[in-house]
Every structure is written in structure tokens, then in C-alpha cells.
Scaffold this motif. Structure first.
Motif, PDB file in Angstrom:
ATOM      1  N   LYS A 383       0.863  -1.179   0.000  1.00  0.00           N
ATOM      2  CA  LYS A 383       0.000   0.000   0.000  1.00  0.00           C
ATOM      3  C   LYS A 383       0.890   1.215   0.000  1.00  0.00           C
ATOM      4  CE  LYS A 383      -3.813   0.961   1.972  1.00  0.00           C
ATOM      5  NZ  LYS A 383      -4.859   1.208   2.958  1.00  0.00           N
ATOM      6  N   SER A 384       1.143   1.726  -1.175  1.00  0.00           N
ATOM      7  CA  SER A 384       1.963   2.934  -1.226  1.00  0.00           C
ATOM      8  C   SER A 384       1.005   4.092  -1.418  1.00  0.00           C
ATOM      9  CB  SER A 384       2.962   2.856  -2.369  1.00  0.00           C
ATOM     10  OG  SER A 384       2.315   2.484  -3.561  1.00  0.00           O
ATOM     11  N   GLY A 385       0.876   4.897  -0.397  1.00  0.00           N
ATOM     12  CA  GLY A 385      -0.075   5.996  -0.473  1.00  0.00           C
ATOM     13  C   GLY A 385      -1.475   5.472  -0.255  1.00  0.00           C
ATOM     14  N   ALA A 386      -2.449   6.321  -0.436  1.00  0.00           N
ATOM     15  CA  ALA A 386      -3.804   5.970  -0.050  1.00  0.00           C
ATOM     16  C   ALA A 386      -4.562   5.228  -1.132  1.00  0.00           C
ATOM     17  CB  ALA A 386      -4.565   7.234   0.332  1.00  0.00           C
ATOM     18  N   ARG A 387      -4.195   5.478  -2.394  1.00  0.00           N
ATOM     19  CA  ARG A 387      -5.095   4.951  -3.415  1.00  0.00           C
ATOM     20  C   ARG A 387      -4.524   3.744  -4.138  1.00  0.00           C
ATOM     21  NH1 ARG A 387      -3.991   6.993  -8.859  1.00  0.00           N
ATOM     22  NH2 ARG A 387      -2.277   8.460  -8.750  1.00  0.00           N
TER      23      ARG A 387
ATOM     24  N   PHE B   4      -6.841  11.034  -4.694  1.00  0.00           N
ATOM     25  CA  PHE B   4      -6.353  11.121  -3.320  1.00  0.00           C
ATOM     26  C   PHE B   4      -7.098  12.213  -2.561  1.00  0.00           C
ATOM     27  CE2 PHE B   4      -3.315  13.062  -0.296  1.00  0.00           C
ATOM     28  CZ  PHE B   4      -3.153  11.987   0.547  1.00  0.00           C
ATOM     29  N   ILE B   5      -7.288  13.356  -3.217  1.00  0.00           N
ATOM     30  CA  ILE B   5      -8.000  14.474  -2.579  1.00  0.00           C
ATOM     31  C   ILE B   5      -9.412  14.054  -2.224  1.00  0.00           C
ATOM     32  CG2 ILE B   5      -8.911  16.801  -2.954  1.00  0.00           C
ATOM     33  CD1 ILE B   5      -6.469  17.322  -4.728  1.00  0.00           C
ATOM     34  N   VAL B   6     -10.077  13.422  -3.200  1.00  0.00           N
ATOM     35  CA  VAL B   6     -11.465  13.009  -2.977  1.00  0.00           C
ATOM     36  C   VAL B   6     -11.553  12.038  -1.811  1.00  0.00           C
ATOM     37  CG1 VAL B   6     -13.385  11.728  -3.976  1.00  0.00           C
ATOM     38  CG2 VAL B   6     -12.155  13.419  -5.358  1.00  0.00           C
ATOM     39  N   ARG B   7     -10.623  11.065  -1.810  1.00  0.00           N
ATOM     40  CA  ARG B   7     -10.632  10.080  -0.726  1.00  0.00           C
ATOM     41  C   ARG B   7     -10.405  10.727   0.623  1.00  0.00           C
ATOM     42  NH1 ARG B   7      -9.277   4.295  -1.414  1.00  0.00           N
ATOM     43  NH2 ARG B   7      -8.595   4.481   0.740  1.00  0.00           N
ATOM     44  N   ARG B   8      -9.429  11.647   0.653  1.00  0.00           N
ATOM     45  CA  ARG B   8      -9.081  12.267   1.925  1.00  0.00           C
ATOM     46  C   ARG B   8     -10.247  13.105   2.443  1.00  0.00           C
ATOM     47  NH1 ARG B   8      -8.574  12.965   5.949  1.00  0.00           N
ATOM     48  NH2 ARG B   8      -6.896  13.478   7.394  1.00  0.00           N
ATOM     49  N   LEU B   9     -10.908  13.829   1.522  1.00  0.00           N
ATOM     50  CA  LEU B   9     -12.042  14.636   1.952  1.00  0.00           C
ATOM     51  C   LEU B   9     -13.198  13.749   2.369  1.00  0.00           C
ATOM     52  CD1 LEU B   9     -11.915  17.626  -0.549  1.00  0.00           C
ATOM     53  CD2 LEU B   9     -11.053  17.463   1.791  1.00  0.00           C
ATOM     54  N   GLY B  10     -13.353  12.617   1.658  1.00  0.00           N
ATOM     55  CA  GLY B  10     -14.407  11.663   2.014  1.00  0.00           C
ATOM     56  C   GLY B  10     -14.221  11.145   3.426  1.00  0.00           C
ATOM     57  N   SER B  11     -12.978  10.799   3.755  1.00  0.00           N
ATOM     58  CA  SER B  11     -12.754  10.270   5.095  1.00  0.00           C
ATOM     59  C   SER B  11     -12.965  11.365   6.147  1.00  0.00           C
ATOM     60  CB  SER B  11     -11.355   9.653   5.210  1.00  0.00           C
ATOM     61  OG  SER B  11     -10.369  10.636   5.070  1.00  0.00           O
ATOM     62  N   SER B  12     -12.682  12.615   5.780  1.00  0.00           N
ATOM     63  CA  SER B  12     -12.948  13.707   6.716  1.00  0.00           C
ATOM     64  C   SER B  12     -14.449  13.806   6.995  1.00  0.00           C
ATOM     65  CB  SER B  12     -12.478  15.046   6.139  1.00  0.00           C
ATOM     66  OG  SER B  12     -11.147  14.973   5.779  1.00  0.00           O
ATOM     67  N   LEU B  13     -15.244  13.627   5.956  1.00  0.00           N
ATOM     68  CA  LEU B  13     -16.694  13.698   6.096  1.00  0.00           C
ATOM     69  C   LEU B  13     -17.188  12.623   7.062  1.00  0.00           C
ATOM     70  CD1 LEU B  13     -18.672  15.625   4.698  1.00  0.00           C
ATOM     71  CD2 LEU B  13     -19.352  13.705   3.246  1.00  0.00           C
ATOM     72  N   ASP B 316      -2.647  16.911   5.350  1.00  0.00           N
ATOM     73  CA  ASP B 316      -2.342  15.701   4.577  1.00  0.00           C
ATOM     74  C   ASP B 316      -2.168  16.029   3.109  1.00  0.00           C
ATOM     75  OD1 ASP B 316      -2.377  14.225   6.795  1.00  0.00           O
ATOM     76  OD2 ASP B 316      -4.139  13.019   6.314  1.00  0.00           O
ATOM     77  N   LEU B 317      -3.056  16.871   2.592  1.00  0.00           N
ATOM     78  CA  LEU B 317      -2.973  17.227   1.174  1.00  0.00           C
ATOM     79  C   LEU B 317      -1.686  18.001   0.893  1.00  0.00           C
ATOM     80  CD1 LEU B 317      -6.673  18.201   0.395  1.00  0.00           C
ATOM     81  CD2 LEU B 317      -5.487  16.080  -0.113  1.00  0.00           C
ATOM     82  N   ALA B 322       3.894  18.037  -1.171  1.00  0.00           N
ATOM     83  CA  ALA B 322       5.325  18.258  -0.972  1.00  0.00           C
ATOM     84  C   ALA B 322       6.135  17.005  -1.269  1.00  0.00           C
ATOM     85  CB  ALA B 322       5.600  18.723   0.461  1.00  0.00           C
ATOM     86  N   ASP B 323       5.587  15.846  -0.932  1.00  0.00           N
ATOM     87  CA  ASP B 323       6.356  14.613  -1.100  1.00  0.00           C
ATOM     88  C   ASP B 323       5.647  13.655  -2.043  1.00  0.00           C
ATOM     89  OD1 ASP B 323       7.794  12.320  -0.969  1.00  0.00           O
ATOM     90  OD2 ASP B 323       8.114  12.416   1.189  1.00  0.00           O
ATOM     91  N   PRO B 324       6.151  13.511  -3.265  1.00  0.00           N
ATOM     92  CA  PRO B 324       5.468  12.692  -4.257  1.00  0.00           C
ATOM     93  C   PRO B 324       5.398  11.211  -3.871  1.00  0.00           C
ATOM     94  CG  PRO B 324       7.669  13.281  -5.003  1.00  0.00           C
ATOM     95  CD  PRO B 324       7.395  14.080  -3.757  1.00  0.00           C
ATOM     96  N   ARG B 325       6.240  10.792  -2.907  1.00  0.00           N
ATOM     97  CA  ARG B 325       6.205   9.376  -2.547  1.00  0.00           C
ATOM     98  C   ARG B 325       4.948   9.021  -1.769  1.00  0.00           C
ATOM     99  NH1 ARG B 325      11.854   9.504   0.292  1.00  0.00           N
ATOM    100  NH2 ARG B 325      10.945  11.517   0.759  1.00  0.00           N
ATOM    101  N   LEU B 326       4.243  10.028  -1.230  1.00  0.00           N
ATOM    102  CA  LEU B 326       3.101   9.748  -0.365  1.00  0.00           C
ATOM    103  C   LEU B 326       1.845   9.348  -1.114  1.00  0.00           C
ATOM    104  CD1 LEU B 326       3.401  12.474   2.397  1.00  0.00           C
ATOM    105  CD2 LEU B 326       3.921  10.050   2.531  1.00  0.00           C
ATOM    106  N   ASN B 327       1.643   9.880  -2.316  1.00  0.00           N
ATOM    107  CA  ASN B 327       0.337   9.626  -2.932  1.00  0.00           C
ATOM    108  C   ASN B 327       0.406   8.763  -4.176  1.00  0.00           C
ATOM    109  OD1 ASN B 327       0.599  11.400  -5.374  1.00  0.00           O
ATOM    110  ND2 ASN B 327       0.979  12.895  -3.777  1.00  0.00           N
ATOM    111  N   LEU B 328       1.558   8.143  -4.428  1.00  0.00           N
ATOM    112  CA  LEU B 328       1.651   7.415  -5.700  1.00  0.00           C
ATOM    113  C   LEU B 328       1.144   5.995  -5.647  1.00  0.00           C
ATOM    114  CD1 LEU B 328       4.870   9.067  -6.673  1.00  0.00           C
ATOM    115  CD2 LEU B 328       2.856   8.974  -8.131  1.00  0.00           C
TER     116      LEU B 328
END
Lengths: 614, 328
Positions: A383-387, B4-13, B316-317, B322-328
Motif C-alpha cells: 500500500k503505497s499511499g492511499a489509493r 487522493f483528494i477526494v478520498r481524503r475529503l471523504g474520510s474527513s466527512l 495531509d494534502l 510536498a512529497d510525491p512518494r506519499l500519494n503514488l
């Protein structure tokens, strides 16, 4: 060219005249560097003289602590300020006095004249900047960057321009690093262990690339490595560094055919190759016994040197030309008091410099097998990242049986699944499907990085006692077992009170082995235990593992990326790639008559020293 | 990235929904009869029963929660038992003052935190004095800082006002410092700033240290990283090394700390607003709690919780950016 014969894997081509007198890319004179570490100052380099000719590749060889990386940093003017460096002597590169120039002049020098390739491309590239941007910082425009990417052999440069370093393989990352190094059209490239972190097949490609760059751009290369064979692949001259001094310096062919310094002889004989005798203990250099102060007095190597006499411990030998007959066009120099004849007698004796006697009496216990794996599969979900969910099929149906007391080497490149297999046997990773059986005394594991596998705040004694605790022995018995374990491992009993940070790399790996075998397990699992150690230390640890194996009649499974080590450590060799064992058989058969094409490509990539007499 | 944005906002909801359920349940199990609070202790049993019915307190629990949610969605947070006004209009009066205070305090915290982090690198004696001063001040709790500030700068020196906002907001934003500028009233702007300095500093100092420490540590780690050595080897100037290779790689931990601290600041306003008689929701909440004014308490809790959740989602966003390794 006289030494073309050793460059076994490369065509020699038309190369510039490499005679150092015909113009120099770099000139180092009497370089002394002292650094401060934990409040104590020590001289890391002591009077180094070295010239790098235009278009020349100079291999700088030495073990860890020899000062080779500090030499590289000195040449770049990037000595760590935190270590409060003090320098004497001179370094001149492209007309710039590196030791006495203003920061802005040094920046210009680095920008226009120097290219650098560091060891680990994963950490040496900025993880948050696109690859293309990192190259363009030096080349200043996109078109040039794309051309550079093509010339260092990166396929699809347009596509790769926009990716981040972590999206590339290790080999491609090192190519990006190389593209950055040549982007400023430097006159000198400094490559600090550029292949150490890479798989053998990639290592061969990167060395090839370095030599090509020299041919295309006409730049000089300083190739820093701990492996003489790597340097021998592409270097014109080799400088052997020992304890901050040049021990020997000369053309590659001369150095390999007729080494004139006892340390070079030791390095050559302790190097493991596919020809190293399997039935004899491995040759190791004598461990260092002299204190740093004593080493400073005479020849730094005297306490390890089989030829040393009283003079060697008192007076420091100067670097002087070797008279080797009229045919030597390139200067061959060495710093040793003993005669060339004596050193060469040592080289030709082929006798181990220091032999640890080993009893080859292997008591194969009659009970059949110690490890059995039936159709083992392991799948990970990354799981790298959320998606992003990516499933990795690390082991794809591995069947394996290892008899009690047998030894098996598993060879493969990074990502082949060899470490996963080891962890499955150790019970650290449950198999997704399939069955794992391990003998009733269980498995113990020894890891690559012994330093981080030992708890830093526990003493050696506490680490070993912890393992003995379940046996509920009396304190006298515990002490006896502890002493025995340390003796077996070849460490003094006093070391029980030391913490891991006080130990050397070799000692740490020995302690890790003591911890694993203080209660002898059915199977000892070794995950590249020597790949972080210098050649001679590695050989001594390998000897120890072999001794332990016969002493306790243990099964040993030894994972390595190095075929020559695999051949020495295993009765059997299993070759793994992409989660499967593609070839398995008796060690000599696999090495001498490889059947699978992958095994053949691995064998072809092993750097070797082929000395042909012309 | 969009996904990623959609998911993150969804989880906030989802988190906000959970928060609303918790608030609702708390309201249900808390002793103290809201009806009594609403209509008074001397009301007749019939009046209580009627009020109970009209407030919808007799329906089953899940149904009442759905009602509660439905009203939330319509922006109806109920009527305050204490002020007898709609909670939304109460919040409309008090929230901007708090938002302005916390915004200014957050800016102070960021500026002081960054100064704290780079004070070692800057070769100016003033930065290390500032660092020492911040460390000393951060040992005191915020109410002590607030009181000390009032004693020193108001009572003794008379440099700064001792409380209040200095004026009433006259729209459109409710931020005095913005509104005054919109109205071209520079004098009022200065007054508003003077009134903000002390309470904002009292709120900002502890978070500044927290952010500064984290930033300092990650800057130091990054400065020693291999890729920074590569950047220097390229012959880049120190400025280019810092801007291009250090900041982005060390900002992540400081961002998450800043998000957390922003949340803590909103919680900290209750005390600070009391001391400075700041007309914000902290003050409002402090007056609602003793009289079990549930709609008011629930609304403030919900608003603060939502701000906290959104702040952390934003962090988180930003980190992912800032770090491309986080959302890939």
C-alpha cells in the motif's frame, strides 16, 4: 596498449594517451586531512600524492577507513564542516587550488569541471524533485537533459524526464546520477563506490557506461571502490590506499600481475572468486593489532604484514618508484621497505597469509531433513499511499528440501524473493499458501547489517543471556555457556560487557552469530551477512560460519547476491529470480555447467581479475 | 492526485459524522434536564411535558439522531437555552472574533517557529536570544502567559490594551483587521492589531516551540542527507541548495505538527478569551457549560471539531503535494 589484456569485458578502442605527464586533470600533492570525530581528531589522509591524467581512469582501492571517500570529498571541496577538517598539501584541479579557494570558486569548479557519482542512487537523488529537473539543474535546458538521458542509456527519456527517483529501478537511478555527473561536461568524474549498492548485472552495465563516457566525453574518472576486480574492469591505473596513505600505485596490468606491496598481495589473495578452493579455509589478512598511535609511527600495515620487520614498525616507508625492468612506461610506485623480490615470493607462494585451522569433520546426522517447503506462495499487498494497491507475488510456488547438516546457498538479485524465502523459513512471514517444516530446534537468523540487528543499549552479555533465559539455567551454567559461546566465536570473554557501538563491523557480525548459535538451532539462516564487510573481514566471517556449521552439525541456508560466495558456502546452490527457484544443484555443477539462461547471465556479470601474461 | 483528494475529503466527512454522533450521544446521556434549563426550574409538570414534546425529546433515539442530522444539514443547530436565540446567529456573532484571533496566533506561531528552527543557522545573536526567550516562555501555561502579559504590558507599561477587541465588527468578514481596511479606517486597524497582540501571543508561544522543534530537527536531518551533498556537488549556491533541495524535503513533519497545533489553539481559546474578555466562541462556550446549554455546547464542539478535521485533511494534502512518494 600494454594492459589491454586485463580489461576482459571491454574492447579497448582508441583511447587517449594516458601518460600522466601529458597534462593532468587533477594533481594531489602531500595531502593530509585530519577530521574530528566525537571530540577526537585523527589523520584520515597522510601525505597522499596522486595524479590523474586527462582521459585517464584511476581506480582508488581500499577497505573501509582507508580514507578513499575523504579523498573524494577533499577533491570536491566538500569535506564535512561538522568534522572541522584541517588540511595540508595541495589539490589542483583545472587550475584551481581546491584547498585554498573561496567557496564561490569551488562552486564554479564543481559546476564546470567536476561530476560526481555517489554510492547509493536512492538516497543521493532528491526524492521530491523530478528526475529531469535534477539533471536540468546542471545542464540548464530540457533538450540537453533529454540527450544526456539517452546517452547514459535511459530508455524513453521523454517519459522518464517527469518521474521521481523512487519510480525508477536501481540501475536507472544510477544512470540518472551519471547523467547529472556528465551534464556540466566535466573534465573529471569522481565515482565513489558507484556500483556497490547495485546488483551484479547492473554493476557491469554501470562500469561499461563509465568507460564509454570517458571515451565519448574525454573526461577523466576517479573510480573509488573496495573491490580490486571492479577497478580492474575499467581502470588504467590503480592506487591502493591503506590507512590514509598510498600503499601502491601503478598500471593495472602491472599491479595485478606483479603486486609489489604486501597489502596488495593480501587483497588479491583474500578476494573471493569462482576459483577459490572450496575445501580449504578462506584466506584472511591478519587482523589489526596495533593501536592507531603505533600505526602512525612506522608503516601503517606493519602489524598485519607477514613480511614486517623491526624497521617497518619504526619508520614510515616513502612512496618510491619500483624498478621493474625497462618495459614499464607508466610509473609504478609503492611504499614498502621490503624488497620487491620478497613481496613477489609472498604473492607466488599462494600460501594463505593467515590460516584459521578448521576441522572439516562434518557429522551428518542420520535424521533426514531439516527444512522442507511445499509449494510455498507469498503475496504482499503493497500500500503505497492511499489509493494505490499493488500485489506483489514474492514467492511463486517454492519447493525446497534441505537435509540436516547440509548447506544451501540461495542466489538472486534484489527483488528475486530470496530474503522473503529466508524470512518464511524463520517464521517471520507466514506463507500465503503452502507448508513450511523446520527441524525441532528451530531456526535462527543472522542479518546483513549486524549493527542494526543488535539492540544498542544491551551489552553483548545481556544479548546472549536473553537467549538463554527460557532454559532456566543456574547463573553459573549461564556464565559457562556465555563464555563458551564467545570462545567459539573467537572473541575475548571481556567483550561481554561491551555495547554494540563499541564493536567493529566484524565483531558485531560475530556477536550476531554468537546470539544465533548460543543455543544451536536446527537451521542457521544467513541473509547476506558479509556484504557490508571488507573482503578480508568477510572471509573471516564466512570461515566462522563454516566452522560453526561443522561444530554444531547445523543446517545452513545462506542468501547472497554474490555467486562466488554462494559457491563457497553451499553444498547446493539454488538460483532464484522472480519468486521462483529456476535452477538448483550441487554448487560446482551450477557454477561450471549452468543450465538456466539467468544463471549464465549472473555468471557472466561477476567481475573477475583475469591476469594473462603477455 | 485528484483521487487522493477526494478520498481524503471523504474520510474527513465520515469523521465529522462520527463526531456528530458522539456529540448527540453525549447530549443524551448527560445528567441535567435540558427542558428545565430551557423553560426554568419552576415550570409546571404539564409545561415541562409540552416543552419536551415540542423539542422532539420523546421520539426513539435513532430517529432523534436523524432529526439532529437533518437539522444540521439545514444549518439549524437549535436554539440556545440560555440566550433563546438561534445558535447559528450566536455563532455568527462570536465565531469571527475567535477565527481572527486564532488566525493571527497561528501566523505568529509559524513565524516564531520558523525563527526558532533556523536560529541556529542564522549567524545573528538576536535569534539565539529569541530562542532562549521562547523556551522560557513556553514553560508557562497559556493563562499564566496571558496574565503576565496583561500585568506587564497593560498595567505597568501601558503599551497594549488589557482586553476586548477594541471595537465591534461591522462586517462583511467579521475580521476587524480586514473590515477596518475595507472601510479605509487605518486608526481602527491599528487598534484592532493592538488588541490582538497579547492574546494571540499567549496562544502562539507553546505551538511555536512545538513547530519550531520539529522543523529544526527535520532541517538538520535533511541538511546531512546524501541528496543535499549531491546538490552541493552540482555546484549549486547555498541558497539554491536550501530552496531547491532542503525545504521541500523537511517540511512534512512540521506541517503535521502545525495542523495539530492549530487544533489545540482552537481548544486553547476558551481560557485565553476568558482572560482577555474576548467576545469569541471560547467565551460563549464558557458561559454555556455551567447552565447545560446543550445546543450551544454541541454546536461549538461540532464547529471546533470540524475545523480540526479540515485542518488535518489540508495538512495531509499539503504533505502529499510536498512529497510525491506519499500519494503514488
Amino acid at each position: 596498449m600494454k594492459f589491454a589484456d586485463v580489461r576482459s569485458k571491454r574492447s579497448t578502442g582508441d583511447r587517449p594517451d594516458t601518460h600522466p605527464a601529458e597534462g593532468l586533470a587533477a594533481s594531489i600533492r602531500g595531502l593530509t586531512v585530519s577530521l574530528e570525530r566525537d571530540g577526537a581528531r585523527s589523520e584520515v589522509l597522510r601525505g597522499v600524492d596522486l595524479d590523474v591524467g586527462r582521459g585517464e581512469i584511476v581506480g582508488l582501492v581500499g577497505e573501509s577507513g582507508s580514507g578513499k571517500s575523504v579523498l573524494a570529498l577533499s577533491m570536491m571541496g566538500l569535506l564535512p564542516q561538522a568534522s572541522r577538517p584541517r588540511t595540508h598539501g595541495s589539490i589542483e584541479i583545472a587550475g584551481v587550488d581546491v584547498l585554498n579557494s573561496a567557496p564561490s570558486e569551488l562552486r564554479d569548479l564543481r559546476r564546470h569541471e567536476l561530476g560526481v557519482i555517489f554510492q547509493d542512487p536512492m538516497t543521493s537523488l532528491n526524492p521530491t524533485m523530478r528526475v529531469g529537473t535534477q539533471i536540468s539543474e546542471v545542464s540548464h535546458d530540457r533538450e540537453t537533459s533529454l540527450q544526456l538521458m539517452t546517452s547514459v542509456g535511459i530508455p524513453d527519456p521523454e517519459l522518464r524526464f517527469r518521474v521521481f527517483p523512487h519510480e525508477l529501478s536501481g540501475g536507472l537511478r544510477q544512470r540518472v546520477m551519471t547523467a547529472i555527473a556528465v551534464a556540466g561536461r566535466p573534465s573529471l568524474i569522481i565515482a565513489d563506490e558507484p556500483t556497490t549498492a547495485l546488483d551484479v548485472t547492473v554493476q557491469a552495465q554501470v562500469l561499461e557506461l563509465l568507460a564509454d563516457l570517458r571515451d565519448t566525453f574525454g573526461c577523466s574518472v576517479v573510480l573509488i571502490t573496495h573491490d580490486l576486480a571492479v577497478a580492474a574492469q575499467i581502470a588504467d591505473r590503480i592506487a591502493v590506499l591503506y590507512a590514509g596513505r598510498v600503499a601502491e600505485l601503478g598500471p593495472v596490468a602491472e599491479m595485478l600481475r606483479r603486486p609489489t606491496h604486501p597489502y596488495t598481495v593480501g587483497l588479491l589473495s583474500s578476494r573471493l572468486s569462482l576459483e577459490t578452493p572450496r575445501n580449504l579455509p578462506l584466506t584472511t589478512l591478519k587482523p589489526e593489532t596495533a593501536t592507531p598511535a603505533e600505526r602512525m609511527l612506522g608503516c601503517a600495515y606493519h602489524s598485519r604484514c607477514p613480511l614486517a620487520d623491526e624497521k617497518c614498525s619504526r619508520e614510515q616507508p616513502p612512496l618510491a618508484p619500483v624498478a621493474l625492468g625497462a618495459d614499464a612506461t607508466l610509473l609504478h610506485e609503492r611504499s614498502c621497505w621490503r624488497s620487491v623480490a620478497q613481496v613477489q615470493a609472498l604473492a607466488h607462494s599462494r600460501a594463505p597469509v593467515d590460516t584459521v585451522l578448521r576441522s572439516e569433520s562434518r557429522q551428518l546426522s542420520e535424521a533426514g531433513e531439516s527444512v522442507r517447503l511445499d509449494d510455498v506462495h507469498v503475496r504482499f499487498v503493497l500500500k503505497s499511499g492511499a489509493r494505490h494497491r499493488e500485489e506483489v507475488h514474492a514467492l511463486r510456488g517454492v519447493d525446497l528440501t534441505v537435509g540436516a547438516g547440509e548447506s544451501l546457498s540461495i542466489v538472486g538479485e534484489s527483488g528475486s524473493g530470496k530474503s522473503t524465502l529466508l524470512r518464511v523459513v524463520a517464521g517471520l512471514i507466514p506463507p500465503t499458501s503452502g507448508a513450511v517444516h523446520v527441524g525441532n530446534k528451530g531456526a535462527q537468523m543472522v542479518f546483513q547489517d549486524a549493527g542494526s540487528s543488535l539492540t544498542p543499549w544491551l551489552t553483548v552479555g545481556e544479548l546472549l543471556r536473553e537467549r538463554l533465559r527460557p532454559l532456566r539455567l543456574g547463573s553459573a551454567e549461564v556464565q559457562r555457556r556465555l563464555d563458551l559461546a564467545l570462545t567459539t566465536i573467537g572473541l575475548p570473554a571481556g567483550i561481554a560487557n561491551a555495547r554494540p557501538s563499541e564493536l567493529s563491523g566484524g565483531q558485531k557480525q560475530r556477536v550476531a552469530l554468537a546470539r544465533a548459535t548460543v543455543i544451536p538451532p536446527s537451521v542457521l539462516l544467513c541473509d547476506e551477512p558479509t556484504s557490508a564487510l571488507d573482503a578480508s573481514l568477510a572471509a573471516s566471517v564466512l570461515n566462522l560460519i563454516r566452522e560453526l556449521r561443522s561444530a554444531f552439525a547445523m543446517t545452513v541456508i545462506f542468501v547472497t547476491h554474490d555467486l562466488s560466495v554462494a559457491r563457497l558456502m553451499g553444498d547446493q546452490i539454488a538460483v532464484m529470480t522472480q519468486g521462483q527457484i529456476v535452477e538448483m544443484g550441487p554448487a560446482t555443477d551450477v557454477i561450471e555447467r549452468p543450465e538456466h539462461p539467468y544463471t549464465r547471465s549472473l555468471l557472466a556479470s561477476v567481475p573477475t581479475i583475469e591476469v594473462t601474461t603477455s | 492526485m485528484l483521487k487522493f483528494i477526494v478520498r481524503r475529503l471523504g474520510s474527513s466527512l465520515v469523521l465529522i459524522l462520527v463526531l456528530s454522533a458522539i456529540i448527540f450521544l453525549l447530549q443524551e446521556i448527560t445528567p441535567g434536564d435540558p427542558v428545565r434549563a430551557y423553560i426554568g426550574l419552576n415550570a409546571s409538570p404539564e409545561a415541562v411535558a409540552a416543552a419536551r414534546e415540542s423539542l422532539g425529546l420523546n421520539s426513539p433515539l435513532p430517529l432523534r439522531y436523524l432529526h439532529f442530522l437533518g437539522r444540521l444539514l439545514h444549518g439549524d443547530l437549535g436554539v440556545s437555552f440560555r440566550t433563546h436565540r438561534s445558535v447559528v446567529s450566536d455563532l455568527g456573532d462570536f465565531l469571527p472574533a475567535t477565527a481572527e484571533l486564532v488566525t493571527v496566533a497561528f501566523v505568529f506561531a509559524l513565524v516564531l517557529g520558523i525563527l526558532f528552527a533556523v536560529s541556529g543557522a542564522l549567524r545573528w545573536w538576536g535569534t539565539s536570544v529569541l530562542r532562549g526567550l521562547l523556551l522560557v516562555l513556553a514553560t508557562g501555561p497559556s493563562f499564566l502567559l496571558a496574565l503576565g502579559g496583561i500585568v506587564l504590558f497593560y498595567s505597568r507599561l501601558g503599551w497594549l490594551p488589557g482586553g476586548d477587541r477594541g471595537a465591534n465588527a461591522s462586517g462583511p468578514t467579521g475580521f476587524l483587521m480586514i473590515d477596518s481596511l475595507l472601510h479605509g479606517d487605518v486608526a481602527q486597524w491599528a487598534t484592532a492589531l493592538q488588541h490582538l497582540v497579547l492574546p494571540a501571543l499567549a496562544l502562539a508561544i507553546a505551538p511555536a516551540i512545538a513547530i519550531g522543534r520539529i522543523l529544526r530537527a527535520s532541517l538538520e536531518t535533511t541538511m546531512n542527507a546524501d541528496h543535499v551533498r549531491t546538490a552541493r556537488a552540482k555546484g549549486l549556491s547555498e541558497g539554491a541548495v536550501l530552496g531547491g533541495h532542503v525545504v521541500r524535503n523537511s517540511i512534512g513533519p512540521a506541517l503535521s505538527m502545525a495542523g495539530l497545533q492549530l487544533g489545540f489553539m482552537f481548544a486553547g481559546v476558551v481560557v485565553v478569551e476568558q482572560i482577555f474578555s474576548w467576545p469569541g466562541i471560547g467565551n460563549y462556550l464558557a458561559r454555556s457549560i455551567p447552565v447545560s446549554d446543550f445546543p450551544a455546547i454541541a454546536a461549538v464542539t461540532l464547529v471546533l471539531g470540524t475545523i480540526y478535521i479540515i485542518a488535518n485533511a489540508l495538512v495531509d494534502l499539503l504533505q502529499a503535494a510536498a512529497d510525491p512518494r506519499l500519494n503514488l
